[in-house]
Design an enzyme around this catalytic site. Structure first.
Site, mmCIF file in Angstrom:
data_model
loop_
_atom_site.group_PDB
_atom_site.id
_atom_site.type_symbol
_atom_site.label_atom_id
_atom_site.label_comp_id
_atom_site.label_asym_id
_atom_site.label_seq_id
_atom_site.Cartn_x
_atom_site.Cartn_y
_atom_site.Cartn_z
ATOM 1 C CD GLU A 6 -53.126 64.482 -36.361
ATOM 2 O OE1 GLU A 6 -52.497 63.627 -36.389
ATOM 3 O OE2 GLU A 6 -52.482 65.657 -36.182
ATOM 4 C CG HIS A 33 -55.793 65.267 -31.219
ATOM 5 N ND1 HIS A 33 -54.885 65.111 -30.326
ATOM 6 C CD2 HIS A 33 -55.759 66.241 -32.117
ATOM 7 C CE1 HIS A 33 -53.998 66.281 -30.703
ATOM 8 N NE2 HIS A 33 -54.468 66.750 -31.829
ATOM 9 C CG HIS A 49 -54.994 71.519 -29.778
ATOM 10 N ND1 HIS A 49 -55.137 72.241 -30.981
ATOM 11 C CD2 HIS A 49 -54.384 70.333 -30.290
ATOM 12 C CE1 HIS A 49 -54.977 71.496 -31.867
ATOM 13 N NE2 HIS A 49 -54.332 70.298 -31.651
ATOM 14 C CD GLU A 108 -62.092 64.089 -10.184
ATOM 15 O OE1 GLU A 108 -62.922 63.422 -9.889
ATOM 16 O OE2 GLU A 108 -62.085 65.046 -10.919
ATOM 17 C CG HIS A 116 -50.230 68.668 -31.372
ATOM 18 N ND1 HIS A 116 -49.810 68.583 -32.631
ATOM 19 C CD2 HIS A 116 -51.604 68.777 -31.239
ATOM 20 C CE1 HIS A 116 -50.944 68.660 -33.459
ATOM 21 N NE2 HIS A 116 -51.831 68.631 -32.524
HETATM 22 O O1 2HA Z 1 -56.905 68.555 -37.057
HETATM 23 O O2 2HA Z 1 -55.675 68.865 -34.020
HETATM 24 O O3 2HA Z 1 -53.424 67.669 -34.870
HETATM 25 C C1 2HA Z 1 -56.406 69.544 -36.291
HETATM 26 C C2 2HA Z 1 -55.339 68.769 -35.227
HETATM 27 C C3 2HA Z 1 -54.129 68.103 -35.833
HETATM 28 ZN ZN ZN Z 2 -53.749 68.639 -32.912
#
Ligand code: 2HA
Ligand code: ZN
Length: 271
Positions: free
Chosen positions: A116, A139, A141, A169, A210
């Site tokens: 990414e 980033h 999940h 908040e 995602h």
């Molecule tokens: O690298 O989260 O979006 C693993 C991820 C890809």
């Molecule tokens: Zn990801």
């Protein structure tokens, strides 16, 4: 020259990705983090003229030439960063051509930066253009934010409004709101460009089905930003199937914003 594993930025990075894993945001190799460093920070721990190898960057990062980044590795598990930092992360400088990463430390097993990287570097460029203090792109999940993208309208105003409404908040922590991308193929320049464009108006960008991208001036702030949005999403997911009889009214959201001296995203409150 000091031991790079003792560098405050390294310790903070290791603690942060370990904490992200502990929160259940980064299963398997999920998630990636990039931290922009100054040459002064790096110089105490690395000979900046000793490049281990160069790695091609799949787009033109000319706006970041000469900049230093500590970045998690592709295919690597956040779970393992603490026990093997140099095998799971790398520190590099963007080369003079803007298309190569000059590795100064890490990716010990011949690895490379996260798939990414385009979304990260393009997001750094976008955030720096509106906030010169931005240092982090993160980033992951988070379960409830991800769940929310399956059952909630992806309209940015509606999505933001729900998060603001489901924890007091939120409007104070992210008055700029949340931007949302529809499902897109990850790891591509296209999703990188789309994410960066969204980063110009908010520090949180949800990737439907995602995960989420966050940006901020340091690792703690960026982690806290995602943590706050994820908390509100969790409360929303607990309530979504139940009759709702109370809420925070828009006049009260405005009261919060005024009291904490933040400016809510234009047009996102219904007043
Ligand atoms: O690298 O989260 O979006 C693993 C991820 C890809
Ligand atoms: Zn990801």
């Amino acid at each position: 020259m000091y031991n790079i594993l003792e560098a405050p930025f390294m310790k903070e990075m290791i603690d942060t990705v370990s904490n992200m894993y502990a929160h259940g945001w980064d299963e398997r190799n999920g998630g990636n983090v990039s931290l922009l460093l100054t040459e002064e920070q790096v110089r105490d721990y690395r000979d900046i003229n000793s490049v281990i190898r160069t790695i091609d960057i799949p787009f033109d990062a000319y706006a970041l030439i000469g900049k230093y980044f500590l970045v998690t590795g592709t295919g690597k598990y956040f779970k393992n960063v603490k026990s093997n930092p140099a095998g799971n992360m790398g520190l590099f400088r963007i080369g003079k051509d803007g298309k190569s990463a000059e590795l100064l430390w890490g990716y010990d097993d011949g690895g490379r930066f996260t798939s990414e990287l385009p979304a990260h570097l393009m997001s750094h460029i976008a955030r720096l253009s509106v906030d010169p203090d931005n240092r982090v792109v993160m980033h992951c999940h988070p379960t409830n934010l991800l769940a929310m993208t399956y059952i909630h309208d992806l309209d940015e105003k509606k999505f933001t409004h729900t998060l603001w409404e489901f924890s007091t908040e939120c409007i104070v922590v992210f008055p700029d709101g949340v931007n949302v991308l529809p499902w897109m193929l990850c790891g591509t320049n296209e999703i990188g460009e789309a994410t960066a464009e969204k980063m110009k108006t908010a520090r949180l960008v949800v990737w439907a089905a995602h995960g989420i991208y966050g940006a901020g001036k340091d690792l703690d702030e960026t982690f806290g930003l995602i943590e706050t949005a994820e908390k509100a999403a969790e409360v929303y997911m607990k309530c979504a199937a139940l009759p709702k009889i109370n809420t925070i009214k828009d006049t009260e959201l405005k009261e919060l914003a005024d009291f904490f001296k933040v400016t809510p995203r234009e047009g996102f409150l219904n007043l």
